[in-house]
Motif scaffolding. Structure first.
Motif, mmCIF file in Angstrom:
data_model
loop_
_atom_site.group_PDB
_atom_site.id
_atom_site.type_symbol
_atom_site.label_atom_id
_atom_site.label_comp_id
_atom_site.label_asym_id
_atom_site.label_seq_id
_atom_site.Cartn_x
_atom_site.Cartn_y
_atom_site.Cartn_z
ATOM 1 N N LYS A 104 -13.659 -3.464 -1.003
ATOM 2 C CA LYS A 104 -13.689 -2.577 -2.163
ATOM 3 C C LYS A 104 -14.789 -1.531 -1.940
ATOM 4 O O LYS A 104 -15.899 -1.855 -1.495
ATOM 5 N N ALA A 108 -10.027 7.682 -0.711
ATOM 6 C CA ALA A 108 -10.381 6.513 -1.511
ATOM 7 C C ALA A 108 -11.585 6.805 -2.397
ATOM 8 O O ALA A 108 -12.488 7.547 -2.005
ATOM 9 N N ARG A 116 -0.549 4.596 -0.733
ATOM 10 C CA ARG A 116 -1.361 5.658 -0.144
ATOM 11 C C ARG A 116 -2.005 5.148 1.136
ATOM 12 O O ARG A 116 -2.873 4.275 1.098
ATOM 13 N N TYR A 157 -9.929 -11.254 -4.246
ATOM 14 C CA TYR A 157 -10.757 -10.091 -4.588
ATOM 15 C C TYR A 157 -12.184 -10.479 -4.968
ATOM 16 O O TYR A 157 -12.902 -9.698 -5.607
ATOM 17 N N ILE A 208 -5.080 2.426 0.943
ATOM 18 C CA ILE A 208 -5.528 1.949 -0.368
ATOM 19 C C ILE A 208 -4.537 0.879 -0.801
ATOM 20 O O ILE A 208 -3.322 1.071 -0.706
ATOM 21 N N ASP A 259 -2.374 -1.507 -3.091
ATOM 22 C CA ASP A 259 -1.793 -1.634 -4.428
ATOM 23 C C ASP A 259 -1.908 -3.076 -4.908
ATOM 24 O O ASP A 259 -2.411 -3.363 -5.974
ATOM 25 N N GLU A 292 -12.054 1.320 -5.634
ATOM 26 C CA GLU A 292 -10.705 1.043 -5.118
ATOM 27 C C GLU A 292 -10.732 -0.026 -4.017
ATOM 28 O O GLU A 292 -11.681 -0.140 -3.258
ATOM 29 N N VAL A 293 -9.645 -0.790 -3.974
ATOM 30 C CA VAL A 293 -9.474 -1.812 -2.940
ATOM 31 C C VAL A 293 -8.753 -1.172 -1.762
ATOM 32 O O VAL A 293 -7.737 -0.491 -1.944
ATOM 33 N N VAL A 294 -9.296 -1.382 -0.587
ATOM 34 C CA VAL A 294 -8.818 -0.647 0.593
ATOM 35 C C VAL A 294 -8.678 -1.565 1.805
ATOM 36 O O VAL A 294 -9.147 -2.709 1.807
ATOM 37 N N SER A 332 0.843 -1.192 0.000
ATOM 38 C CA SER A 332 0.000 0.000 0.000
ATOM 39 C C SER A 332 0.877 1.240 0.000
ATOM 40 O O SER A 332 1.697 1.437 0.905
ATOM 41 N N ASP A 382 -13.838 7.729 5.238
ATOM 42 C CA ASP A 382 -12.631 7.717 4.408
ATOM 43 C C ASP A 382 -11.605 8.693 4.961
ATOM 44 O O ASP A 382 -11.923 9.861 5.175
#
Lengths: 93, 93, 93, 93, 93
Positions: B5, B49, A14, B34, B81, B83, B53-55, A12, B45
């Protein structure tokens, strides 16, 4: 605490600025025979745990009671690496 | 932390006054591939985000450990968030 | 936070003295299509929610972060009334 | 609190330094007839509980309210050893 | 909060010293029609609840917000005795 095995890492870029440098590990929960359970939790590592190691995870506000996680928005921390379980009285359910 | 997500937004005019300006996002939990799980959580938030987006979501008192959520009545916050996930040891359950 | 609908009230005369005047509402959890779920939670109202309204509930220590609930033995608070949900990316599970 | 029976011990050499000397016990949850349930929890012992004993476990931040666990990253503590249960009104579910 | 009925008492001689004098009650959870659910919780009584009474239980850190439970290792407290429920909008699930 919950018993689990480290099976991976979350990348990650961010994130909350207090979390720069924190290592997020994916922990698969284990039963007492080390069989994987369905549930996984993502935890910050505070003890240098590596992938494949069996660990204990503390959750909730207790996850913030290590030097690394103090006052940070994390709800799960790896706080011990397990050498072995010593089970004496397991009864069948 | 929980993987999820962002799938939407909650609109609310009447709310605790400390929450004016807070952005409530709807997060659908994901498994490690996922795939969407049944459970959803509504989280504030703190990292900008966006939908899709996947968080990572931190829950409980840990949700109040960001500048945006400090001392506010919220029990879930998006604090990273994602990656990518790097999974090395997944075993079948 | 959890999405729910206010469906009733709990009447209680004998309670912790810090709770005199607090309004305990019965909240039925909803899915994102506003269908009722099985679980209910009893929450203190901090935003003037009425029966039939769709609300957000914060649980745990976060439930004590409103003026009305500060330092009181309550583990769930209604902290927002929902105008609408805006769902963009719902996937089937 | 949760009712359980101590069934074993977790051995851990590498752990958060605040936990040196802490005793991690494996507690199998029990129903009110002392039948084992599926779930287990790993808890720090604060009352000298031994394997085979029936105990109460407090979880979450409350697990840190003993002299032994104060400010430590643990989310479950054994805080009482049970002599007996006195059940008067059990109804079938 | 959770709705339940007091069905018994836990007897414990050896416990955390802060808990001497605390009364541990066994609470069976109820649905909104007062039918017993499977789950039970052991809670400290702070309002003089007796066996057979319908009560509200607050859990987590909120359980420590009564005079009787402050700073003690307990994660559930009975903080209200229920007179009646007033349900207006119950929908079938």
């Amino acid at each position: 605490m919950t018993l689990g095995k480290v099976i991976g890492t979350v990348w990650s870029t961010r994130k909350d600025e207090s979390l720069v440098g924190a290592k997020f590990l994916i922990v698969q929960e284990l039963d007492l025979e080390y069989n994987p359970k369905k549930s996984t939790v993502i935890a910050v590592d505070s003890v240098g745990a590596g992938v494949g190691e069996v660990v204990l995870v503390a959750q909730g506000s207790s996850a913030r009671q290590t030097t690394l996680t103090k006052n940070k928005p994390v709800d799960a921390v790896i706080m011990a690496i397990v050498d072995k379980l010593d089970i004496s009285h397991k009864e069948n359910t």
